[in-house]
Design a protein around this motif. Sequence first.
Motif, mmCIF file in Angstrom:
data_model
loop_
_atom_site.group_PDB
_atom_site.id
_atom_site.type_symbol
_atom_site.label_atom_id
_atom_site.label_comp_id
_atom_site.label_asym_id
_atom_site.label_seq_id
_atom_site.Cartn_x
_atom_site.Cartn_y
_atom_site.Cartn_z
ATOM 1 N N ALA A 2 56.782 -17.357 32.235
ATOM 2 C CA ALA A 2 56.780 -18.770 32.610
ATOM 3 C C ALA A 2 57.149 -19.642 31.409
ATOM 4 C CB ALA A 2 55.412 -19.174 33.153
ATOM 5 N N ASP A 53 67.161 -15.524 34.789
ATOM 6 C CA ASP A 53 65.777 -15.121 34.576
ATOM 7 C C ASP A 53 65.719 -13.598 34.641
ATOM 8 O OD1 ASP A 53 63.133 -14.395 34.737
ATOM 9 O OD2 ASP A 53 62.549 -16.029 36.091
ATOM 10 N N GLN A 63 61.839 -9.881 34.582
ATOM 11 C CA GLN A 63 61.478 -8.583 35.152
ATOM 12 C C GLN A 63 62.600 -7.547 35.003
ATOM 13 O OE1 GLN A 63 59.381 -6.900 39.261
ATOM 14 N NE2 GLN A 63 59.409 -9.041 38.811
ATOM 15 N N LYS A 87 57.800 -9.904 30.258
ATOM 16 C CA LYS A 87 57.167 -8.685 30.774
ATOM 17 C C LYS A 87 57.199 -7.492 29.803
ATOM 18 C CE LYS A 87 56.490 -9.508 35.612
ATOM 19 N NZ LYS A 87 57.058 -10.738 36.146
HETATM 20 C C1 LIG Z 1 56.788 -12.240 36.293
HETATM 21 C C2 LIG Z 1 57.951 -13.167 36.333
HETATM 22 C C3 LIG Z 1 57.887 -14.448 35.780
HETATM 23 C C4 LIG Z 1 56.612 -15.029 35.220
HETATM 24 O O1 LIG Z 1 56.181 -14.351 34.090
HETATM 25 P P1 LIG Z 1 54.674 -14.602 33.530
HETATM 26 O O2 LIG Z 1 54.648 -13.777 32.285
HETATM 27 O O3 LIG Z 1 53.725 -14.150 34.564
HETATM 28 O O4 LIG Z 1 54.574 -16.049 33.250
HETATM 29 C C5 LIG Z 1 59.028 -15.216 35.806
HETATM 30 N N1 LIG Z 1 60.174 -14.754 36.335
HETATM 31 C C6 LIG Z 1 60.284 -13.525 36.867
HETATM 32 C C7 LIG Z 1 61.584 -13.058 37.432
HETATM 33 C C8 LIG Z 1 59.169 -12.685 36.895
HETATM 34 O O5 LIG Z 1 59.265 -11.473 37.458
#
Ligand SMILES: *Cc1c(COP(=O)(O)O)cnc(C)c1O
Length: 396
Positions: free
Chosen positions: A104, A221, A224, A250
Amino acid sequence: MKDLVQDGKEYIMRTYASFPIVMDRGEGMYLWDKEGNKYLDFVSGIAVNLLGYDNEKLKNAVNEQFSKIHHCSNLYLNEPNIKLAEKIVKNTSFDKVFFCNSGAESMEAALKLARKYANKNYGEEKIEIITMKDSFHGRTIGSVTVTGQTKYQEGFGPLLPGVKNAIYNDIDSVKELVNDKTCAIVMELVQGEGGINPGKPEFVEEIRKICDENNIVLIFDEVQTGIGRTGDLFLYQRYEIEPDILCTAKGLAGGIPMGAMMAKSEIAKAFEPGNHASTFGGNPLASVAALVVLEELIDNNLLDNVKKQGDILNKRLNEIKDKFDIVKDVRGFGLMQGIEVEQDKLKPILEKAAEKGLLIISAGTNVIRFIPPLIVNEEEINKAMEILEESLKEIE
Ligand SMILES: *Cc1c(COP(=O)(O)O)cnc(C)c1O
């Protein structure tokens, strides 16, 4: 363990519907709970523990660094962090890295950088952000605003102004929203939490073109999908389409909290000292851990294992799909795969698998996700698939 579960309910704020399991320790691909039950882990703390548990190299690096210095803030530089930034830059198409502690936060940093860049170069009006329906980008007000799912947003308004949702893999829906005020487009290459939905290459390519033609910052993004999860260091490298800003987190430091936001120089220079910050960002403990993870992936062939085991996992899941009517589809790349199942069967399957010693989780409302540590081998995949089959048989 029951007492601990009870105490957890009593004292921890109820933001998760946790399984009533208290985890105690791990080794390699396995976890043990407080009662000594053993689990094969195909969750990895949600795509985080890339090297599994009790990894010698990770443990030694963190222990040694802890004895030297465990935190100094960004008021001073620290060598592991400099080396990590260099390693990331040399293995990606980005020039500069900002470190933070979560996905986040990396998204917040990206949104702020995109707005700052647009503000400095194109004026105060260029503030709109286009994001995709069914996406997931985090839980802060900024990242939840760009998350295209109202269930995460209800009751938290007013959200950020200037954010619009397009439909994933529908290029016309994006074109309809683009105008002179569009500052950034935010997207995942595989919608993870949304249900393991891969972006179509031609859709992503068109978006890149739209961004180039309209001075729009493209943000991927890869919180993951990044850090080897899909078989490449980052998934954009497989698509061969470069964003201007990339978010990751992550798995980056193998289980020590760390996030990163990367950008090309032209955009990165919109941030000047004082514009953005993070007290813990780039912390030396997280940095040495991330260096070990990247060395394993890039220099010690762990990426090859992800490709190899990913193919095996995909093949096995397709065989299971052919055997069971309740399994509708298999999707994903590398060691980020999902099977679509009937919605009402999802939770019982997860519970049954846990009971039988396999940890798996959902993605969206009707997908079961397989995101094991990247060290997984064929024998462990076979074991997981056996337990999955037994669980499906009992639930069907
Ligand atoms: C898990 C995730 C987030 C958020 O990450 P946090 O470490 O929980 O804040 C944002 N974007 C994607 C694609 C995710 O899988």
